[in-house]
Design a protein around this motif. Structure first.
Motif, short mmCIF file in Angstrom:
data_model
loop_
_atom_site.label_atom_id
_atom_site.label_comp_id
_atom_site.label_asym_id
_atom_site.label_seq_id
_atom_site.Cartn_x
_atom_site.Cartn_y
_atom_site.Cartn_z
N VAL A 50 0.86 -1.18 0.00
CA VAL A 50 0.00 0.00 0.00
C VAL A 50 0.90 1.23 0.00
N ILE A 51 0.69 2.13 -0.96
CA ILE A 51 1.37 3.43 -0.96
C ILE A 51 0.35 4.46 -0.50
N PHE A 52 0.61 5.02 0.67
CA PHE A 52 -0.35 5.93 1.31
C PHE A 52 0.28 7.31 1.37
N ILE A 53 -0.28 8.28 0.63
CA ILE A 53 0.24 9.64 0.60
C ILE A 53 -0.69 10.52 1.42
N GLU A 54 -0.16 11.11 2.48
CA GLU A 54 -0.95 11.92 3.40
C GLU A 54 -0.58 13.39 3.23
N MET A 271 8.50 9.62 -4.10
CA MET A 271 7.64 8.81 -4.97
C MET A 271 8.44 7.72 -5.68
N LEU A 272 9.64 8.07 -6.12
CA LEU A 272 10.50 7.08 -6.77
C LEU A 272 10.92 6.00 -5.78
N LEU A 273 11.23 6.39 -4.58
CA LEU A 273 11.57 5.43 -3.54
C LEU A 273 10.38 4.52 -3.23
N ALA A 274 9.18 5.10 -3.21
CA ALA A 274 7.97 4.31 -2.96
C ALA A 274 7.80 3.24 -4.03
N ARG A 275 8.07 3.61 -5.27
CA ARG A 275 7.96 2.61 -6.36
C ARG A 275 8.96 1.48 -6.16
N ARG A 276 10.19 1.81 -5.78
CA ARG A 276 11.21 0.78 -5.56
C ARG A 276 10.83 -0.14 -4.40
N ILE A 285 3.91 1.75 2.66
CA ILE A 285 4.84 2.84 2.36
C ILE A 285 4.08 4.14 2.56
N HIS A 286 4.50 4.94 3.51
CA HIS A 286 3.74 6.11 3.98
C HIS A 286 4.52 7.38 3.68
N ILE A 287 4.00 8.22 2.79
CA ILE A 287 4.63 9.50 2.46
C ILE A 287 3.77 10.62 3.01
N GLN A 328 -0.87 -5.21 -7.92
CA GLN A 328 -0.54 -5.68 -6.57
C GLN A 328 -0.20 -4.54 -5.62
N THR A 329 -0.52 -3.32 -6.04
CA THR A 329 -0.23 -2.15 -5.22
C THR A 329 -1.48 -1.30 -5.06
#
Length: 431
Positions: A50-54, A271-276, A285-287, A328-329
């Motif tokens: 899960v990529i969660f952008i707050e 964002m690039l790190l989140a993709r990796r 993955i929490h940004i 899957q994300t």
């Protein structure tokens, strides 16, 4: 003083300090995860991350994702037919077909602290009073994904940016599921070597043996939870340092063209790190992107933030979609509340929890969906059956990510903890 006497005195000194800690009930949270077996809370799911952008501080929905006559910016067309966003999200708008938008998120919480508690746990502050060790829902997802995986330590929850509210806090779930925080996206992994140079592996092993000896001797006399907790932290640090997957944190390994697409800003690099990390199947993955508390200078502040952020979000969505990683994300972008439709003479908008917008998609969710709508000013949702309370949002994220929203865990005081409030409901129409 000979070596043996020195070690004994050092152990006694270390022991007394830790013994004092062990008497503090607020420090004495559960560390023995393996000794406190929990019921399974996992559901079948293809979602690995899960990529969660707050957007911390309260993002103005009428200036970003929900165009209105009183918006400070012009409309831009999105890749969803008939749907417009606003200029700050002009690049993201072109990638919107791969996910969807909820324009009816709401809550009762207009205070930052209360709203961040709700967004971080799915519980209002008053509901969470009996659980001082309540975990962030990201830790719950990390636990659901990794609890039954027997392997060396590797972060299962990564936080990037601000750390307000419950961000990164694993509560009663323990250190294995707490947020590994990245403060510097250019050097996300620091302190792999001693601060005074690269010592030989032999010397590092000697130090490790010395610390292990001191800890073991102390634990024989004072078998506290803190001693076990400390031992696990040392083990986790060593396993992480030697992990074969540690390069997934290094965006410097990406080619220059890719890094340029994301932008040379910390948000783009995040964002690039989140993709990796999603490729590595890190569960959560929490940004956190701050600066949204725009009581004054609303337009200028939004322009500044999104100039540094829009490019990275658009590149991330494009890559997730083109590589198939979106299957899957789970991608979520939201805020603790919205902002008032009215702009005063100071060009500012105040807290407005009655409605705001959320971007969401990936995994089992439909593509290109639009859920809910607001009135002509963006003051409230106009379809009560499509209103999405924050607790419903968290429950839906759980279900989409493969976590049973009706599941139950046991906290460090032996109390049953329901993952979601009994009032929460999964928005099945989004899945």
């Amino acid at each position: 003083m000979d070596r043996k006497e020195f070690l004994k005195k050092s152990i006694l000194s270390f022991g007394m300090g830790s013994f004092v800690l062990s008497q503090n009930p607020f420090v004495n949270l559960r560390a023995e995860e393996e000794e406190n077996k929990q019921e399974s809370i996992s559901l079948p799911s293809k979602v690995k991350s899960v990529i969660f952008i707050e957007m911390m501080g309260g993002m103005s929905h009428v200036d970003t994702l929900d165009p209105k006559p009183n918006s400070a910016f012009s409309k831009v067309n999105s890749s969803i037919s008939g749907l417009s966003l606003l200029e700050p999200f002009s690049l993201t708008a072109k990638q919107l077909h791969s996910i969807g938008i909820i324009r009816s998120t709401w809550s009762e919480e207009g205070d930052h602290g209360f709203a961040q508690m709700l967004l971080g746990t799915g519980y209002r502050m008053t509901e969470a009073m009996g659980f001082p060790d309540i975990p962030h829902f990201g830790s719950v997802i990390a636990y659901a994904k990794k609890a039954n995986t027997k392997s060396s330590y590797f972060p299962s929850y990564v936080t990037i940016g601000g750390r307000g509210g419950k961000n990164g806090n694993s509560g009663f779930l323990g250190i294995n599921y707490s947020g590994y925080h990245i403060g510097n996206v250019d050097e996300p992994i620091q302190h792999l070597n001693p601060s005074h140079g690269k010592f030989s592996e032999e010397r590092i092993l000697r130090r490790k043996d010395l610390v292990s000896f001191m800890n073991e001797e102390f634990s024989k006399t004072y078998p506290t939870k803190e001693a076990l907790h400390w031992k696990k932290m040392l083990t986790a640090a060593e396993e992480f340092r030697n992990s074969k997957d540690i390069d997934s944190f290094r965006i410097s390994l990406e080619d220059e063209k890719t890094r340029a697409r994301y932008g040379n800003t910390w948000q783009g690099k995040a964002m690039l790190l989140a993709r990796r990390l999603a490729i590595q199947e890190v569960p959560f993955i929490h940004i956190s992107i701050g600066g949204w508390d725009t009581h004054t200078g609303n337009k200028a502040q939004i322009t500044k933030i999104m100039k540094e952020t829009d490019m990275g979000i658009a590149a991330l969505l494009e890559d997730l979609n083109q590589t198939g990683l979106i299957k899957q994300t789970l991608f979520v972008l939201t805020s603790e509340f919205g902002r008032t439709p009215d702009v005063g003479s100071r060009d500012g908008r105040d807290h407005h929890p009655k409605v705001w917008s959320t971007l969401m998609g990936g995994g089992p969710m439909d593509r290109g969906f639009v859920w809910g709508e607001t009135d002509e000013l963006g003051a409230k949702a106009t379809k009560p059956n499509e209103a999405v309370h924050v607790r419903d949002l968290i429950a839906t994220i759980y279900k989409a990510a493969g976590v049973d929203p009706e599941g139950e865990l046991t906290n460090s005081f032996g109390r049953p903890f329901l993952l979601t409030s009994k009032k929460a409901k999964v928005i099945e129409g989004l899945l």
